[in-house]
Every structure is written in structure tokens, then in C-alpha cells.
Design a protein around this motif. Structure first.
Motif, PDB file in Angstrom:
ATOM      1  N   TYR A 112       0.816  -1.214   0.000  1.00  0.00           N
ATOM      2  CA  TYR A 112       0.000   0.000   0.000  1.00  0.00           C
ATOM      3  C   TYR A 112       0.854   1.270   0.000  1.00  0.00           C
ATOM      4  O   TYR A 112       0.520   2.258  -0.648  1.00  0.00           O
ATOM      5  N   ASN A 113       1.957   1.284   0.733  1.00  0.00           N
ATOM      6  CA  ASN A 113       2.757   2.492   0.874  1.00  0.00           C
ATOM      7  C   ASN A 113       3.925   2.573  -0.099  1.00  0.00           C
ATOM      8  O   ASN A 113       4.495   3.645  -0.285  1.00  0.00           O
ATOM      9  N   LEU A 117       7.423   3.036   6.470  1.00  0.00           N
ATOM     10  CA  LEU A 117       7.921   4.310   6.984  1.00  0.00           C
ATOM     11  C   LEU A 117       8.819   4.082   8.198  1.00  0.00           C
ATOM     12  O   LEU A 117       8.354   3.990   9.326  1.00  0.00           O
ATOM     13  N   TYR A 123       8.276   7.904  12.539  1.00  0.00           N
ATOM     14  CA  TYR A 123       7.601   7.066  11.550  1.00  0.00           C
ATOM     15  C   TYR A 123       7.781   5.576  11.859  1.00  0.00           C
ATOM     16  O   TYR A 123       6.888   4.769  11.594  1.00  0.00           O
ATOM     17  N   THR A 127       4.679   3.070  12.341  1.00  0.00           N
ATOM     18  CA  THR A 127       4.611   1.850  11.532  1.00  0.00           C
ATOM     19  C   THR A 127       4.494   0.607  12.407  1.00  0.00           C
ATOM     20  O   THR A 127       3.677  -0.283  12.143  1.00  0.00           O
ATOM     21  N   GLU A 219      -7.557   4.957   2.489  1.00  0.00           N
ATOM     22  CA  GLU A 219      -6.786   5.562   1.406  1.00  0.00           C
ATOM     23  C   GLU A 219      -7.649   6.499   0.559  1.00  0.00           C
ATOM     24  O   GLU A 219      -7.170   7.528   0.056  1.00  0.00           O
TER      25      GLU A 219
END
Length: 319
Positions: A112-113, A117, A123, A127, A219
Motif C-alpha cells: 500500500y505504501n 515508513l 515514523y 509503523t 486511502e
């Protein structure tokens, strides 16, 4: 539309053959301290649901000459699903299951990313929190699979109503229908005929599909993080309160028990009423989430409601 029709007929034939006419004894679950059944029941439901969905998206990929996104998600969960299938037949060490769950969720987030991160401590912390939360959801959702229709009906409620209210322009597209139709067929054989269970493989599969659904809705900005937490609050409240009570009583948290909310309710009422109580709970949460669209500044109330409810449940179960 032809895939929808094929999906329903194929699901019906598959369940009829492998649950009623030619049951596979290898998948039979014997009565134990956790369950409420008193005769052996097949746990092949999850495998049959996976087969139907897999075949549908496989043929869609062939027809479109490209890898279907939903088929890719099935490939991501496939190793974990195989571990769960084995666990349905013979118990697997919990550490192995957790490792595969962590890998599956990490790969899904990576998809998805584009990357995880981990550039800095902030981050990295976020995560790790997301991974822990989603892995916890996989297990807590699985914990709730203890009475007929409980998990599958909850899954259908979330998919159908949240798609309709929060994403009306794309409400129940063909891909979503392909996913839910075999679950509706399963619900008939599970809730009405009482002949088959999801098994760990089925409940983990449904939980994974919900995670993909949440990520997609997030999203597209149809759901925020607070709303997703509220939707899943029942699973976390029940699991956390159960763990805390066992720690307070100095009991083994892995020992079989019947202290989940649905188990306590099922001890007093039949599973039809327990599923009805769950429906009322889902309607209340749905209404609150819908109000949050109009009053976005009230999102912090979700956290307050969540922790107050946790305290109430702990007190109620512990007294």
C-alpha cells in the motif's frame, strides 16, 4: 454479472459436496472446552471460501490479461492461510503463527505504501504501532469465532453497510460481491444447517479481507483512523478485558476458557439472541460513525467512549 452467478452456483455446489455429501474427516473439529458444540463438526468452511474467491479472481486476471489486485491480495495471505489450514488439522505453535502474521501484514503495508515508513523514530513508531494493531486485530477477530454466525454475520454487516453509507458511488461492486457471496453461502450451512465452521483459516481470511477493506476506505478518505478503531472496538475491548482479568486472577492466558463476552452471553441466551445483540452493537457503532462525518471535531470522543466501555466491561466480567 456472469461471475456473480458462477460464484453463487459454484459456492453452493462446493459446500454441498464437501460439507454434506462427501465430508473430509481430516477437517473435523472435536468438542473442546472453548466451543459450544457437542459433536464433531467440519472446519473446512474457510478453505472452501478461499477456493471460490481464488478461482474467481484467477479467471478474471486471465480474461483481463493482467494480475487482478484482489488476486494479488490472496497471494499475499496465501502462506499465512496455509499455516492456518494446518493449524485447523493439528495445532501449530503460536510463535509460528505470529511470525507469519507479522510478515503478511508487513508485506500488505509495503504494497500500500510502496515502502515501510522507518526513516526516523517517529515514523518507525507509527509503523510498528500499525503492524501491532493489525496483527492484534487478526487474532482478536479469530477469538470471536466461537458460535455459529457470529464472525461471518459481523463481517457481512461491516462490508455491506459501510460500503453503502461511506462509499455509495462504488457500493458493492462486482469484486466485492465475488468476495461476500461464498460467505453468505457459508452462513447458510453454518447458521441454519449447523454443519460447518470457519476454522482458524476462515476467521483469519475474513479478518485479512476486512483489513484490506479498511486500508482501501482509509486511502480513499471514506473512513478515518478513529472510525476504524471504533468499528473494531468490540474485538479489542473483549480481548483486552479477558487478558487483564486472567492476569488479575493469575490464570494462564493461553488456557482454554469461556470468558469472552459472546461466551458469557451464550451461557445465558441462545446464539440467535447473541447474534442479535451483536447486530444492535454494530448498528450503534455505525450510527456514531455516520455522525462523525457531520461532526469531525468530535473524533476525540471515540477514544473516551472506547476506554469507558473497556472499564465497564472489565468491572462487569470481573465482579
Amino acid at each position: 454479472m456472469i461471475f456473480i452467478f458462477f460464484n453463487f452456483i459454484f459456492s453452493l455446489i462446493l459446500f454441498y459436496c464437501l460439507v454434506l455429501k462427501f465430508p473430509i474427516k481430516l477437517f473435523y473439529k472435536q468438542p473442546d472446552q472453548r466451543g459450544f458444540h457437542y459433536t464433531p463438526i467440519s472446519q473446512i468452511g474457510g478453505l472452501l471460501i478461499f477456493i471460490v474467491i481464488f478461482i474467481n479472481f484467477f479467471f478474471i486476471s486471465i480474461i483481463n490479461s493482467e494480475l487482478n489486485l484482489n488476486f494479488l491480495f490472496l497471494l499475499i495471505i496465501f502462506p499465512l492461510f496455509c499455516i492456518c489450514i494446518i493449524d485447523d488439522i493439528r495445532e501449530i505453535n503460536i510463535s509460528i503463527r505470529i511470525i507469519f502474521q507479522l510478515l503478511t501484514i508487513s508485506v500488505l503495508l509495503l504494497f500500500y505504501n510502496g515502502h515501510l515508513l522507518i526513516d526516523n523514530i517517529y515514523y518507525l513508531t507509527i509503523t510498528l504501532f500499525i503492524i501491532i494493531y493489525l496483527v492484534s486485530f487478526l487474532n482478536f477477530f479469530n477469538f470471536m469465532d466461537g458460535i455459529n454466525g457470529y464472525v461471518s454475520s459481523n463481517f457481512l454487516f461491516i462490508i455491506i453497510f459501510y460500503s453503502y453509507l461511506f462509499n455509495p458511488l462504488n457500493y458493492l461492486d462486482n469484486y466485492l460481491l465475488i468476495t461476500i457471496i461464498p460467505i453468505i453461502v457459508f452462513l447458510y450451512f453454518n447458521f441454519i444447517l449447523k454443519k460447518v465452521f470457519l476454522g482458524d483459516s476462515g476467521s483469519i481470511l475474513l479478518a485479512f479481507i476486512l483489513i484490506v477493506f479498511y486500508l482501501d476506505m482509509y486511502e480513499k478518505s471514506f473512513l478515518n483512523i478513529y472510525q476504524i478503531i471504533l468499528i473494531n472496538s468490540l474485538y479489542f475491548i473483549d480481548a483486552i478485558s479477558t487478558f487483564l482479568i486472567k492476569l488479575i486472577k493469575k490464570e494462564n492466558i493461553f488456557h482454554p476458557h469461556k470468558t469472552h463476552i459472546y461466551q458469557l452471553l451464550n451461557a445465558k441466551y441462545n446464539y440467535y439472541l447473541v447474534n442479535f445483540f451483536q447486530l444492535l452493537n454494530n448498528i450503534v457503532i455505525l450510527a456514531i460513525n455516520y455522525l462523525l462525518i457531520k461532526f469531525t471535531n468530535l473524533n476525540f470522543l471515540i477514544v473516551i467512549i472506547f476506554f469507558l466501555f473497556v472499564m465497564f466491561v472489565i468491572v462487569y466480567k470481573y465482579k
